[in-house]
Scaffold this motif. Sequence first.
Motif, mmCIF file in Angstrom:
data_model
loop_
_atom_site.group_PDB
_atom_site.id
_atom_site.type_symbol
_atom_site.label_atom_id
_atom_site.label_comp_id
_atom_site.label_asym_id
_atom_site.label_seq_id
_atom_site.Cartn_x
_atom_site.Cartn_y
_atom_site.Cartn_z
ATOM 1 N N THR A 20 0.848 -1.187 0.000
ATOM 2 C CA THR A 20 0.000 0.000 0.000
ATOM 3 C C THR A 20 0.886 1.240 0.000
ATOM 4 O OG1 THR A 20 -1.830 -1.083 1.158
ATOM 5 C CG2 THR A 20 -1.695 1.312 1.333
ATOM 6 N N TYR A 21 0.622 2.140 -0.953
ATOM 7 C CA TYR A 21 1.429 3.355 -1.079
ATOM 8 C C TYR A 21 0.571 4.614 -0.906
ATOM 9 C CZ TYR A 21 5.407 0.680 -2.797
ATOM 10 O OH TYR A 21 6.471 -0.196 -2.904
ATOM 11 N N TYR A 22 1.052 5.510 -0.047
ATOM 12 C CA TYR A 22 0.471 6.849 0.151
ATOM 13 C C TYR A 22 1.631 7.846 0.210
ATOM 14 C CZ TYR A 22 -3.563 4.310 2.202
ATOM 15 O OH TYR A 22 -4.624 3.469 2.462
ATOM 16 N N PRO A 23 1.478 9.041 -0.332
ATOM 17 C CA PRO A 23 0.519 9.401 -1.375
ATOM 18 C C PRO A 23 1.015 8.923 -2.731
ATOM 19 C CG PRO A 23 1.915 11.271 -0.903
ATOM 20 C CD PRO A 23 2.350 10.163 0.040
ATOM 21 N N LYS A 26 0.550 11.701 -10.175
ATOM 22 C CA LYS A 26 -0.101 11.491 -11.474
ATOM 23 C C LYS A 26 0.862 10.918 -12.512
ATOM 24 C CE LYS A 26 -3.709 14.926 -10.766
ATOM 25 N NZ LYS A 26 -4.744 13.889 -10.504
ATOM 26 N N ASP A 27 2.091 10.654 -12.117
ATOM 27 C CA ASP A 27 3.091 10.112 -13.038
ATOM 28 C C ASP A 27 2.914 8.602 -13.164
ATOM 29 O OD1 ASP A 27 4.309 12.650 -13.299
ATOM 30 O OD2 ASP A 27 5.369 12.327 -11.403
ATOM 31 N N LEU A 28 2.670 8.154 -14.385
ATOM 32 C CA LEU A 28 2.519 6.722 -14.648
ATOM 33 C C LEU A 28 3.791 6.160 -15.264
ATOM 34 C CD1 LEU A 28 -1.096 6.580 -16.149
ATOM 35 C CD2 LEU A 28 -0.378 5.924 -13.851
ATOM 36 N N THR A 29 4.190 4.980 -14.803
ATOM 37 C CA THR A 29 5.361 4.303 -15.369
ATOM 38 C C THR A 29 5.014 3.584 -16.665
ATOM 39 O OG1 THR A 29 4.867 2.392 -13.962
ATOM 40 C CG2 THR A 29 6.484 3.980 -13.132
ATOM 41 N N GLY A 183 -1.206 5.208 -9.095
ATOM 42 C CA GLY A 183 -0.401 6.312 -9.609
ATOM 43 C C GLY A 183 1.068 6.059 -9.386
ATOM 44 N N GLY A 184 1.860 7.104 -9.526
ATOM 45 C CA GLY A 184 3.295 6.979 -9.326
ATOM 46 C C GLY A 184 3.646 6.936 -7.850
ATOM 47 N N LYS A 185 4.646 6.169 -7.500
ATOM 48 C CA LYS A 185 5.103 6.095 -6.113
ATOM 49 C C LYS A 185 5.890 7.358 -5.767
ATOM 50 C CE LYS A 185 5.557 1.049 -6.398
ATOM 51 N NZ LYS A 185 6.492 -0.087 -6.367
ATOM 52 N N THR A 186 5.613 7.919 -4.609
ATOM 53 C CA THR A 186 6.322 9.121 -4.168
ATOM 54 C C THR A 186 7.278 8.837 -3.024
ATOM 55 O OG1 THR A 186 4.553 9.707 -2.621
ATOM 56 C CG2 THR A 186 4.378 10.581 -4.869
#
Length: 206
Positions: A20-23, A26-29, A183-186
């Motif tokens: 589980t990733y937060y946040p 909008k960058d997609l790989t 979404g993208g991982k931050t």
Amino acid sequence: MSSTTVSANAVLDQIKNRRTYYPLSKDLTVSPERVQEIIKEAVQHVPSSFNSQSNRVVVLFGDAHEKLWDITTEILKGIVPEANFAPTAGKMAMFKGAAGSVLFFEDQEVVEGMQAKFALYAEQFPIWAMQSNAMLQHTVWVALEAEGLGANLQHYNPIINAKVAEEWKIPSTWKLSAQLVFGGKTGPAGEKTFNPIEDKLKVFGA
């Protein structure tokens, strides 16, 4: 489609990598088309009881994704006291900041049809449909993770069901069960801990 033999360990490694990733950003790989392809394959091939195929999915990108979380925010404003709303607003903004959402549904018309056709198992079909839907959620989550995307699973149903159905013209027989934000991982995922396996697994006859 050709099939490639892979070891169980390779499959399990993908399952272990799902977190589980937060946040999320909008960058997609990968391209939106690739996301759709992954979800399409999952919907087609995840098992269901009696091959009933009761799973339904809606994928939201861009403005449609943001609209989902605007809808959810407005609904929650009528539920959460204003004095306590700031944390909820922050959470909604976090979800809205991701790239997209996958909405998982179960088609109740299919479930009820199976209940009528196989009356002996009538009580079980809603349970089996839910189990199939859960498998689909997990499959999509693992597959998106394998492509480098982050995700988190939310459950704002049933409070958003009516507004979602109205906004995207969802058939009345589709029952919303979960929302997967992607979404993208931050940053890294949080620490994951495990209870002793001995408390969760028993083996006999081996």
